[in-house]
Design a protein around this motif. Structure first.
Motif, short mmCIF file in Angstrom:
data_model
loop_
_atom_site.label_atom_id
_atom_site.label_comp_id
_atom_site.label_asym_id
_atom_site.label_seq_id
_atom_site.Cartn_x
_atom_site.Cartn_y
_atom_site.Cartn_z
N ARG A 538 0.86 -1.18 0.00
CA ARG A 538 0.00 0.00 0.00
C ARG A 538 0.90 1.24 0.00
O ARG A 538 1.51 1.57 1.03
N PRO A 539 1.02 1.92 -1.13
CA PRO A 539 1.91 3.09 -1.21
C PRO A 539 1.48 4.17 -0.22
O PRO A 539 0.30 4.37 0.06
N ALA A 540 2.47 4.87 0.30
CA ALA A 540 2.20 5.89 1.31
C ALA A 540 1.51 7.12 0.72
O ALA A 540 0.69 7.77 1.38
N ASN A 541 1.81 7.44 -0.54
CA ASN A 541 1.31 8.69 -1.13
C ASN A 541 0.16 8.50 -2.11
O ASN A 541 -0.26 9.47 -2.75
N TYR A 542 -0.34 7.28 -2.25
CA TYR A 542 -1.42 7.02 -3.19
C TYR A 542 -2.45 6.11 -2.54
O TYR A 542 -2.14 5.27 -1.69
N ASP A 543 -3.68 6.29 -2.94
CA ASP A 543 -4.76 5.41 -2.49
C ASP A 543 -4.74 4.18 -3.38
O ASP A 543 -5.39 4.15 -4.43
N ALA A 544 -3.98 3.18 -2.97
CA ALA A 544 -3.78 2.00 -3.82
C ALA A 544 -3.44 0.80 -2.95
O ALA A 544 -2.97 0.94 -1.81
N LEU A 545 -3.67 -0.38 -3.52
CA LEU A 545 -3.31 -1.63 -2.85
C LEU A 545 -2.97 -2.66 -3.91
O LEU A 545 -3.75 -2.90 -4.83
N PHE A 546 -1.79 -3.27 -3.76
CA PHE A 546 -1.33 -4.32 -4.68
C PHE A 546 -1.09 -5.58 -3.87
O PHE A 546 -0.45 -5.54 -2.82
N THR A 547 -1.61 -6.73 -4.36
CA THR A 547 -1.43 -8.00 -3.66
C THR A 547 -0.94 -9.07 -4.62
O THR A 547 -1.31 -9.08 -5.79
N LEU A 548 -0.12 -9.96 -4.09
CA LEU A 548 0.41 -11.09 -4.84
C LEU A 548 0.38 -12.31 -3.92
O LEU A 548 0.79 -12.22 -2.76
N ALA A 549 -0.09 -13.44 -4.43
CA ALA A 549 -0.18 -14.65 -3.60
C ALA A 549 0.14 -15.88 -4.43
O ALA A 549 -0.22 -15.96 -5.62
N LEU A 550 0.83 -16.85 -3.81
CA LEU A 550 1.05 -18.18 -4.38
C LEU A 550 0.45 -19.18 -3.40
O LEU A 550 0.64 -19.07 -2.19
N PHE A 551 -0.26 -20.18 -3.93
CA PHE A 551 -0.97 -21.10 -3.04
C PHE A 551 -0.94 -22.52 -3.58
O PHE A 551 -0.75 -22.76 -4.77
N ASP A 552 -1.14 -23.46 -2.66
CA ASP A 552 -1.21 -24.89 -2.97
C ASP A 552 -2.37 -25.45 -2.16
O ASP A 552 -2.29 -25.55 -0.92
N LEU A 553 -3.46 -25.84 -2.84
CA LEU A 553 -4.69 -26.29 -2.20
C LEU A 553 -4.97 -27.74 -2.55
O LEU A 553 -4.86 -28.14 -3.71
N THR A 554 -5.36 -28.54 -1.56
CA THR A 554 -5.70 -29.94 -1.78
C THR A 554 -6.99 -30.27 -1.04
O THR A 554 -7.14 -29.92 0.14
N GLN A 555 -7.89 -30.95 -1.73
CA GLN A 555 -9.10 -31.46 -1.08
C GLN A 555 -9.11 -32.98 -1.18
O GLN A 555 -8.90 -33.54 -2.26
N THR A 556 -9.39 -33.65 -0.05
CA THR A 556 -9.42 -35.11 0.00
C THR A 556 -10.77 -35.59 0.53
O THR A 556 -11.63 -34.79 0.89
N ASN A 557 -10.93 -36.92 0.55
CA ASN A 557 -12.16 -37.57 1.01
C ASN A 557 -13.36 -37.21 0.13
O ASN A 557 -14.50 -37.18 0.61
#
Length: 722
Positions: A538-557
């Motif tokens: 979130r830049p200090a001088n601008y109304d902005a938000l940048f996000t980055l995510a890496l994920f590993d999801l597993t569903q069983t049963n």
């Protein structure tokens, strides 16, 4: 997942699949263009730093605050409730959270939840195209419609077919919490959840009235409120909408009446009670498809107009209560009772051979739901540590009764359809189905901050779910008890005040159906685990938000067929991915939203069908979007003119888990124009699928029916505010 027949309920699709693709030039173009726009804008501001400033007419959301429940000042949200059930800055949450604010919804002129979520990373919406029965949404590759829809922090789970759609005009923000969420919210799919926040009374007087016109679309609405007394102890808000519309094809409808009067009592700064009743009547239509490969117009209606309904009446009465005892101790309680009626009538399954009968399906349902969530929060500081502890208990009860009828109708000439009405339907007496689900959850969470930089989040929850279902006509009944303990651990490090990096491990669980007579082995809830790392800036001088995510999801049963009569919980699905999202309100004139998602999904284990290693159905490998709007100031001579343009790309996917039928990628363009006629009068024109692109969304392998995406829709809105 095995292919299911057309009249399936959202509950029957509680688990789902994914797909494959190449890296698209369009995706790269979208991302590179977004990267260029930001520095260009910054450079322009720097170059004009010494010039005389031009005073602009700012688009302001009345009563906007930097609150975790909204309304927000711009398209960029500062805080969230969904991430931890506490009022927390988005960058401090050790999970990925996207927020669509009221300001963003208004700029894009959203009509449905599909459109609200259209520019959100790792969210696939409207994937069934002309099937408009429910708000079909998939998060991080996992289908969540039956369990992952929340209103004001409370679940709106669907039993059988009896479910409804949310009204966006009644919302002041929508939050998407991604990943496994059971440690706070109980039974859910591993992909995440959607929490919609109702419009609430504000501390300032405000109001608007508008009318919207389009092709066979007329709409009126109003939203007004403010303080009742001089002390501001009592405040109110009334939001209402009436609509007469369709879904872009003959014999379809999208008629709505919505009203939500809200009242807040706040005798002191420490105590607040908000009543949130609503009435939502919606007359819609069921899914409309054409035989795959027939070559006829996708908008051709092949049902029966006299037996066509997806009508719901939803009545809610709820409240949100909070009290601050002082010395860091707070108590919150949210509750809601819902009564929902459904009338569902459909004729489907036309083929190229007019002598082949179509199917007829009807459901007449009623669902009564009560949900309550109690939260006790304690904040304390000692030395270099700040502690925020949360203890909660929630309870939900859902009692659903449905009368179901499965019959037939005469065949139809798909090239020259002539409808035969009710006289050609054969409808047996049908059968009754009912289900009661009782869920209790107890959860604890600790957020421990060290030196204002390190934030450790620990959470655990125990759930107990009892499900009873019965077919009274045949005397069959089933009862199942499921228990689960789910855990969550997350760590956030704030590199600077505006830059944070995080990692988390979280779990989820979903009970399977109460009828387990065909299941081999000991029944278990479906379980999900997630590993995630990311950063937020979130830049200090601008109304902005940048996000980055890496994920590993597993569903069983996950239950899968191992023979024609038996199932085993051997199913396992994995989705690895990366997502990025940026929201930038760079000036009063310029807004930009960019999103990109990459999903690498795989069926790890699957019954006797031999699908191991395949891509699960309907999961694109890549999605990308960009929306930008810019305001040209009228400078007192003309009104301000705002121009908006958006592009959405969805990559290829497979219609089946066998990966035999590939659905091509598609790119859609949206646009918006808003002219500020006077300070309190504005005219807006919004277009979705501007170039009327024809694209295939889904093919039902069960009956060879193809479902196409929505065509172009253009609507003009005249709004008066005070």
């Amino acid at each position: 997942m095995a292919t299911v027949p057309f009249p399936f309920s959202p509950v029957s699709c509680a688990f789902s699949r994914q797909t494959g693709i190449r890296r698209s030039p369009l995706v790269l173009a979208l991302l590179s263009s977004s990267a260029l726009l930001f520095p260009v804008q910054v450079h322009a501001q720097q170059a004009n730093a010494g010039a005389e400033a031009t005073e602009l007419t700012e688009i302001v959301v009345e009563g906007a605050t930097d609150s975790a429940s909204g309304p927000d000042k711009s398209i960029v949200a500062g805080r969230t409730l969904a991430g931890s059930k506490t009022d927390t800055a988005v960058e401090d949450i050790s999970a990925s959270v996207s927020v669509i604010t009221q300001a963003e919804m208004e700029r894009r002129g959203t009509q449905n939840l599909d459109e609200v979520l259209a520019y959100t990373s790792s969210v696939s919406a409207d994937e069934y195209g002309s099937d408009d029965r429910y708000d079909w949404v998939r998060i991080r590759g996992f289908y969540q419609t039956s369990t992952g829809s929340y209103l004001d922090g409370l679940p709106m789970r669907i039993s059988g077919f009896t479910g409804s759609r949310v009204e966006p005009y009644g919302l002041q923000r929508v939050e998407v919490l991604k990943g496994s969420t059971s440690t706070l919210f109980g039974l859910n799919a591993p992909g995440g959840l959607i929490n919609s926040i109702s419009k609430r009374p504000q501390a300032v007087k405000h109001g608007e009235v508008y009318t919207t016109l389009g092709d066979e679309h007329v709409e009126f609405g109003t939203d007004f409120g403010g303080p009742i007394d001089d002390q501001g102890i009592w405040s109110y808000r009334i939001t209402s909408k009436w609509q007469d519309g369709n879904n872009g094809a003959d014999h379809t409808e999208d008629d709505r009446f919505y009203i939500a009067p809200a009242l807040t009592w706040a005798p002191t700064d420490a105590t607040s009670l908000t009543l949130l009743p609503s009435y939502n009547k919606r007359d819609g239509n069921t899914a409309h498809g054409i035989p795959y490969g027939s070559g006829i117009d996708p908008k051709t209606y092949l049902g029966e107009p006299e037996f066509e309904a997806m009508d719901t009446i939803e009545k809610n009465i709820g409240y949100a209560f909070s009290h601050d005892f002082g010395n860091g101790l707070q108590f919150r309680q949210n509750a809601r009772y819902t009564d929902l009626d459904l009338t569902y009538e459909s004729v489907y399954g036309a083929t190229a051979d007019p002598s082949v009968s179509r199917s007829a399906w009807a459901v007449y349902g009623n669902s009564r739901r009560f949900v309550i969530d109690n939260q006790l929060q304690y904040d304390v500081s000692f030395g270099r540590f700040d502690s925020r502890s949360l203890a909660g208990m929630d309870f939900s009860y859902n009692d659903t009764d449905e009368h179901r009828v499965f019959g037939s109708a005469s065949g139809i000439n798909i090239y020259n359809p002539v409808y035969c009405g009710l006289s050609c339907l054969t409808l047996p007496a049908g059968y009754d189905w009912n289900q009661q689900e009782t869920a209790r959850g107890f959860y604890l969470q600790e957020e421990l901050t060290f030196d204002d930089r390190w934030i450790l989040t620990l959470g655990g929850r125990f759930d107990s779910v009892t499900t009873e279902s019965a077919f009274p006509d045949s005397g069959l009944s089933y009862k199942a008890d499921d228990e689960a303990f789910t855990k969550r651990i997350g760590l956030t490090y704030k590199v600077t005040d505006g830059l944070s990096v995080y990692g988390n491990y979280s779990e989820s669980f979903q009970p399977i159906s109460a009828d387990r007579t065909s299941l081999v082995g000991t029944p278990k809830p479906q379980e999900g685990t997630q590993y995630e790392v990311g950063l937020k800036y979130r830049p200090a001088n601008y109304d902005a938000l940048f996000t980055l995510a890496l994920f590993d999801l597993t569903q069983t049963n996950v239950p899968y067929n191992i023979s024609t009569t038996t199932q085993s919980q051997i199913g396992e699905t994995n989705v690895k991915g990366v997502e990025l999202e940026g929201k930038f309100a760079l000036t009063d004139q310029f807004n930009l939203t960019v999103a990109y998602s990459y999903w690498d999904a795989e069926i790890v284990e699957d019954g006797i069908t031999g699908n191991q290693g395949n891509k699960p159905q309907l999961i694109p490998q890549q999605m990308a979007s960009i929306w930008a709007d810019y305001t040209l100031p009228g400078e007192g001579i003309f009104g301000d003119l705002t121009l908006g343009l958006g592009v959405r790309y969805t990559g290829a996917s497979f219609a089946d888990n066998e990966n035999t039928l590939k659905i091509k990628p598609h790119t859609l363009v949206d646009a918006a124009v808003n002219y500020q006629i006077r300070d309190n009068v504005a005219l807006a024109v919004n277009a979705t699928n501007l170039f009327d692109t024809e694209y295939l969304s889904y093919v039902s392998i069960y009956d060879n029916t193809a479902f196409y995406g929505d065509g172009r829709a253009v609507r003009a809105t005249l709004k008066y505010t005070w």
